[in-house]
Design an enzyme around this catalytic site. Structure first.
Site, PDB file in Angstrom:
ATOM      1  N   LYS A 155       0.901  -1.224   0.138  1.00 53.19           N
ATOM      2  CA  LYS A 155       0.074  -0.069  -0.109  1.00 53.19           C
ATOM      3  C   LYS A 155       0.949   1.105   0.133  1.00 53.19           C
ATOM      4  O   LYS A 155       0.604   2.253  -0.744  1.00 53.19           O
ATOM      5  CB  LYS A 155      -0.795  -0.073   1.208  1.00 53.19           C
ATOM      6  CG  LYS A 155      -1.465   1.409   1.538  1.00 53.19           C
ATOM      7  CD  LYS A 155      -2.326   1.247   2.779  1.00 53.19           C
ATOM      8  CE  LYS A 155      -1.678   1.603   3.890  1.00 53.19           C
ATOM      9  NZ  LYS A 155      -1.235   2.879   4.478  1.00 53.19           N
ATOM     10  N   ASN A 156       1.998   1.360   0.820  1.00 54.03           N
ATOM     11  CA  ASN A 156       2.674   2.363   0.950  1.00 54.03           C
ATOM     12  C   ASN A 156       3.830   2.494  -0.321  1.00 54.03           C
ATOM     13  O   ASN A 156       4.419   3.564  -0.231  1.00 54.03           O
ATOM     14  CB  ASN A 156       3.468   2.276   2.363  1.00 54.03           C
ATOM     15  CG  ASN A 156       2.529   2.720   3.392  1.00 54.03           C
ATOM     16  OD1 ASN A 156       1.404   3.211   3.306  1.00 54.03           O
ATOM     17  ND2 ASN A 156       3.108   2.345   4.751  1.00 54.03           N
ATOM     18  N   CYS A 166      -4.566  13.148  13.456  1.00 52.42           N
ATOM     19  CA  CYS A 166      -4.585  11.625  13.175  1.00 52.42           C
ATOM     20  C   CYS A 166      -4.434  10.942  14.459  1.00 52.42           C
ATOM     21  O   CYS A 166      -3.820  11.390  15.335  1.00 52.42           O
ATOM     22  CB  CYS A 166      -3.165  11.391  12.318  1.00 52.42           C
ATOM     23  SG  CYS A 166      -3.052   9.658  12.243  1.00 52.42           S
ATOM     24  N   ARG A 220       1.593  14.399  13.182  1.00 47.34           N
ATOM     25  CA  ARG A 220       1.744  14.154  11.766  1.00 47.34           C
ATOM     26  C   ARG A 220       1.773  15.311  10.888  1.00 47.34           C
ATOM     27  O   ARG A 220       1.075  15.400   9.736  1.00 47.34           O
ATOM     28  CB  ARG A 220       1.137  12.961  11.216  1.00 47.34           C
ATOM     29  CG  ARG A 220       1.334  11.714  12.139  1.00 47.34           C
ATOM     30  CD  ARG A 220       0.603  10.544  11.465  1.00 47.34           C
ATOM     31  NE  ARG A 220       0.924  10.026  10.233  1.00 47.34           N
ATOM     32  CZ  ARG A 220       0.571   9.153   9.487  1.00 47.34           C
ATOM     33  NH1 ARG A 220      -0.568   8.616   9.912  1.00 47.34           N
ATOM     34  NH2 ARG A 220       1.069   8.827   8.529  1.00 47.34           N
ATOM     35  N   ASP A 237       5.183   0.408  12.363  1.00 48.26           N
ATOM     36  CA  ASP A 237       3.914  -0.130  11.580  1.00 48.26           C
ATOM     37  C   ASP A 237       4.037  -1.485  12.109  1.00 48.26           C
ATOM     38  O   ASP A 237       2.730  -2.249  11.780  1.00 48.26           O
ATOM     39  CB  ASP A 237       3.857  -0.046  10.042  1.00 48.26           C
ATOM     40  CG  ASP A 237       3.684   1.293   9.428  1.00 48.26           C
ATOM     41  OD1 ASP A 237       3.669   1.598   8.480  1.00 48.26           O
ATOM     42  OD2 ASP A 237       3.510   2.223  10.378  1.00 48.26           O
ATOM     43  N   ARG A 270      -8.373  -0.420   5.286  1.00 49.13           N
ATOM     44  CA  ARG A 270      -7.410   0.662   4.666  1.00 49.13           C
ATOM     45  C   ARG A 270      -6.085   0.062   4.161  1.00 49.13           C
ATOM     46  O   ARG A 270      -5.597   0.555   3.059  1.00 49.13           O
ATOM     47  CB  ARG A 270      -7.220   1.719   5.500  1.00 49.13           C
ATOM     48  CG  ARG A 270      -8.190   2.597   6.207  1.00 49.13           C
ATOM     49  CD  ARG A 270      -7.905   3.697   7.106  1.00 49.13           C
ATOM     50  NE  ARG A 270      -6.975   4.531   5.968  1.00 49.13           N
ATOM     51  CZ  ARG A 270      -6.766   5.683   6.672  1.00 49.13           C
ATOM     52  NH1 ARG A 270      -7.001   6.120   7.681  1.00 49.13           N
ATOM     53  NH2 ARG A 270      -5.778   6.650   5.454  1.00 49.13           N
TER      54      ARG A 270
HETATM   55  C1  EPZ Z   1       4.587   6.711   6.403  1.00 45.80           C
HETATM   56  O1  EPZ Z   1       4.033   7.832   6.853  1.00 45.80           O
HETATM   57  C2  EPZ Z   1       3.867   5.526   6.352  1.00 45.80           C
HETATM   58  N1  EPZ Z   1       2.584   5.969   5.400  1.00 45.80           N
HETATM   59  C3  EPZ Z   1       3.312   5.349   7.543  1.00 45.80           C
HETATM   60  O2  EPZ Z   1       2.409   4.191   7.741  1.00 45.80           O
HETATM   61  C4  EPZ Z   1       4.459   4.832   8.500  1.00 45.80           C
HETATM   62  O3  EPZ Z   1       4.050   4.634   9.949  1.00 45.80           O
HETATM   63  C5  EPZ Z   1       5.307   6.189   8.669  1.00 45.80           C
HETATM   64  O4  EPZ Z   1       5.784   6.320   7.126  1.00 45.80           O
HETATM   65  C6  EPZ Z   1       6.619   5.782   9.415  1.00 45.80           C
HETATM   66  O5  EPZ Z   1       7.308   4.584   8.955  1.00 45.80           O
HETATM   67  C7  EPZ Z   1       2.785   5.843   4.001  1.00 45.80           C
HETATM   68  O6  EPZ Z   1       3.896   5.693   3.598  1.00 45.80           O
HETATM   69  C8  EPZ Z   1       1.536   6.296   3.088  1.00 45.80           C
HETATM   70  P1  EPZ Z   1       6.730  10.181   8.268  1.00 45.80           P
HETATM   71  P2  EPZ Z   1       4.503   9.368   7.125  1.00 45.80           P
HETATM   72  O7  EPZ Z   1       6.603  11.579   7.502  1.00 45.80           O
HETATM   73  O8  EPZ Z   1       5.629   9.476   5.925  1.00 45.80           O
HETATM   74  C9  EPZ Z   1       7.214  13.525  11.569  1.00 45.80           C
HETATM   75  C10 EPZ Z   1       0.555   2.633   7.609  1.00 45.80           C
HETATM   76  O9  EPZ Z   1       0.158   2.191   8.855  1.00 45.80           O
HETATM   77  N2  EPZ Z   1       7.035  14.338  10.695  1.00 45.80           N
HETATM   78  O10 EPZ Z   1       8.044   9.115   8.077  1.00 45.80           O
HETATM   79  O11 EPZ Z   1       3.595  10.193   7.078  1.00 45.80           O
HETATM   80  C11 EPZ Z   1       5.799  12.848  11.890  1.00 45.80           C
HETATM   81  O12 EPZ Z   1       4.988  13.393  12.694  1.00 45.80           O
HETATM   82  C12 EPZ Z   1       1.165   4.157   8.000  1.00 45.80           C
HETATM   83  O13 EPZ Z   1       0.584   2.246   6.513  1.00 45.80           O
HETATM   84  C13 EPZ Z   1       7.077  15.777  10.894  1.00 45.80           C
HETATM   85  O14 EPZ Z   1       7.251  16.186  12.039  1.00 45.80           O
HETATM   86  O15 EPZ Z   1       5.470   9.372   8.283  1.00 45.80           O
HETATM   87  C14 EPZ Z   1       6.200  11.499  12.478  1.00 45.80           C
HETATM   88  O16 EPZ Z   1       6.538  11.559  13.875  1.00 45.80           O
HETATM   89  C15 EPZ Z   1       1.039   4.601   9.218  1.00 45.80           C
HETATM   90  N3  EPZ Z   1       7.083  16.711   9.697  1.00 45.80           N
HETATM   91  C16 EPZ Z   1       7.891  11.319  11.932  1.00 45.80           C
HETATM   92  O17 EPZ Z   1       8.139  12.415  11.381  1.00 45.80           O
HETATM   93  C17 EPZ Z   1       6.896  16.192   8.572  1.00 45.80           C
HETATM   94  O18 EPZ Z   1       6.808  17.222   7.700  1.00 45.80           O
HETATM   95  C18 EPZ Z   1       7.741  10.291  10.871  1.00 45.80           C
HETATM   96  O19 EPZ Z   1       6.790  10.439   9.813  1.00 45.80           O
HETATM   97  C19 EPZ Z   1       6.822  14.855   8.335  1.00 45.80           C
HETATM   98  C20 EPZ Z   1       6.722  13.954   9.403  1.00 45.80           C
END
Ligand code: EPZ
Length: 418
Positions: free
Chosen positions: A22-23, A116, A121, A306, A398
């Site tokens: 999915k990701n 969320c 996030r 995850d 999802r």
């Molecule tokens: C991706 O989300 C995945 N989703 C998530 O999977 C996964 O949990 C996550 O990466 C971590 O591996 C998809 O790929 C669609 P991040 P993403 O940006 O990209 C902070 C699932 O279950 N952050 O790597 O949104 C954020 O708050 C989902 O399939 C900022 O502060 O995660 C988090 O604490 C859930 N500012 C950390 O970084 C930003 O601009 C990692 O987030 C971006 C992120």
């Protein structure tokens, strides 16, 4: 709202196949916006988030044809470079159209994702990166408006925090920018490397995807192509935990063993027998007494956040005390309370969850809160004595393709109730 009714107690045995990731599919679908030529993607999982992304792309102006796990997209013109709140609030990964839209047509209007369940996030780093590439950003009325009428220009973007979709968004913005872009402290997840593979097939010039420094030489235009998405490592990992927790003998097929390396290593440390029968399968035999092992989530190639909830369910069933530390999101222990209702002994202390086992779980009525928390409840229900009813399984839908059919085929007593 659909529910799952699960009767625990059977050891899972046999083969269970992984779907496409999915990701990886979500950014790949968004990448199709970068060209007016057709892009055909194979092994797209039929899950809710993918349907949401397809709907968003149609609203933007793409023609989308779905045939089984094959999706053909063609965007001759961008009609409406927007991701509206009503879609973004149901799927924050909609922000993945931000980079492609600014790159393709010089502007984008994307709703801020809002809150969320698992954490704030924000997407500040996506925005920061686009500004570095020369986009003008205006935030108002819950929307981000990005403009680059003369196009984007390459720059060095240093992420002070590793972000998976931030890396993907910026990579897609940079492929059509003038000059070189360097992404530092980039995410190393396999989904990032898979997106780069797709973009290179489309004519992009990218080096270093999968490492923490990615170099992109902008090109004039991209062309259509065909691409098969990598297997879903989180789905595969979820099934491996299912084999371990039920004391079964389960082989996950059609997966990439390298992508589940941290989980396999952790399961082996608990005493589970995990082997690799061939290049695309992992076999887990959970019989015998397993022991508690501490775990800390980390960005790839560390232990995936995850899979944290799924691992917590397993730790309720093994001998000892396991300390689980969640370092990626600030509120990703909601499954703990639901597991406790089934009899688990879990104490939360900030970023830590202390799990004491083994504890016999009993079936109960529980509520799914987010995608991976729901998976953890399914795993607990597979070993709980009696019947568990999980409500709000749309969370599971999802990200898991027909999970109840796949699990039933290897012996689980699980059915969906409309
Ligand atoms: C991706 O989300 C995945 N989703 C998530 O999977 C996964 O949990 C996550 O990466 C971590 O591996 C998809 O790929 C669609 P991040 P993403 O940006 O990209 C902070 C699932 O279950 N952050 O790597 O949104 C954020 O708050 C989902 O399939 C900022 O502060 O995660 C988090 O604490 C859930 N500012 C950390 O970084 C930003 O601009 C990692 O987030 C971006 C992120």
């Amino acid at each position: 709202m659909d529910k799952f009714v699960i009767t625990g107690g059977t050891a899972l045995a046999g083969e269970i196949s992984a779907s496409g990731s999915k990701n990886s599919a979500l950014p790949a679908l968004a990448a199709a916006l970068l060209t007016e030529e057709p892009v055909a993607l194979h092994r797209i999982p039929r899950v809710r988030d993918i349907r949401t992304m397809q709907r968003l792309l149609v609203d933007i102006g793409s023609k989308v044809e779905v045939e089984g796990d094959r999706v053909r997209l063609e965007t001759p013109r961008v009609m409406c470079p927007e991701a509206p709140y009503e879609l973004v609030k149901t799927m924050r990964a909609s922000s993945l159209v931000l980079g492609p839209l600014v790159a393709r047509c010089g502007r984008a209007r994307v709703s801020l994702p809002g809150g969320c369940a698992i954490g704030a996030r924000p997407i500040n780093l996506h925005i920061f990166g686009l500004e570095q590439l020369g986009a003008r950003i205006n935030q108002a009325h819950g929307y981000i408006e990005a403009e680059a009428p003369e196009g984007l220009r390459g720059a060095v973007v240093h992420f002070d925090r590793i972000t998976v979709t931030g890396t993907e968004d910026l990579m897609m913005a940079a492929v059509l920018a003038k000059g070189e872009t360097v992404l530092r402290n980039a995410a190393r997840e396999p989904e990032v490397a898979d997106l780069a593979d797709l973009l290179v097939k489309m004519g992009a010039k990218i080096d270093g995807a999968g490492s923490s420094t990615i170099r992109i030489q902008g090109v004039e235009r991209l062309r259509g192509t065909e691409h098969t998405i990598i297997p879903d490592r989180i789905e595969a990992g979820t099934f491996l935990v299912a084999g371990a927790i039920t004391g079964g003998d389960l082989t996950v097929t059609g997966c990439n063993p390298d992508h589940v390396g941290a989980l396999v290593s952790k399961l082996q440390q608990t005493g589970a027998d995990v082997t690799q029968p061939d290049a695309t399968s992992v076999r887990v035999r959970g019989g015998g007494r397993l022991r508690s092992v501490d775990m800390t989530t980390e960005e790839y190639p560390g232990f995936a956040t995850d899979l944290q909830a799924q691992y917590m369910a397993l730790m309720t069933q093994v001998e000892g005390i396991a300390i689980i530390v969640e370092t990626i999101f600030e509120n990703r222990f909601m499954h703990a309370q639901e597991l406790a209702r089934m009899g688990a002994n879990i104490r939360l202390d900030g970023k830590q969850a202390i799990v004491a086992g083994p504890r016999a779980l009993t079936g109960a009525g529980v509520i799914a809160s987010d995608l991976r928390a729901s998976a953890s409840l399914v795993l607990a229900a597979l070993v709980a004595r009696g019947e568990t009813v999980i409500d709000r399984v749309y969370h599971i839908d999802r990200g898991y393709e027909r999970i109840e059919a796949k699990l039933a085929r290897v012996g689980a007593k699980i059915r969906r109730v409309e």
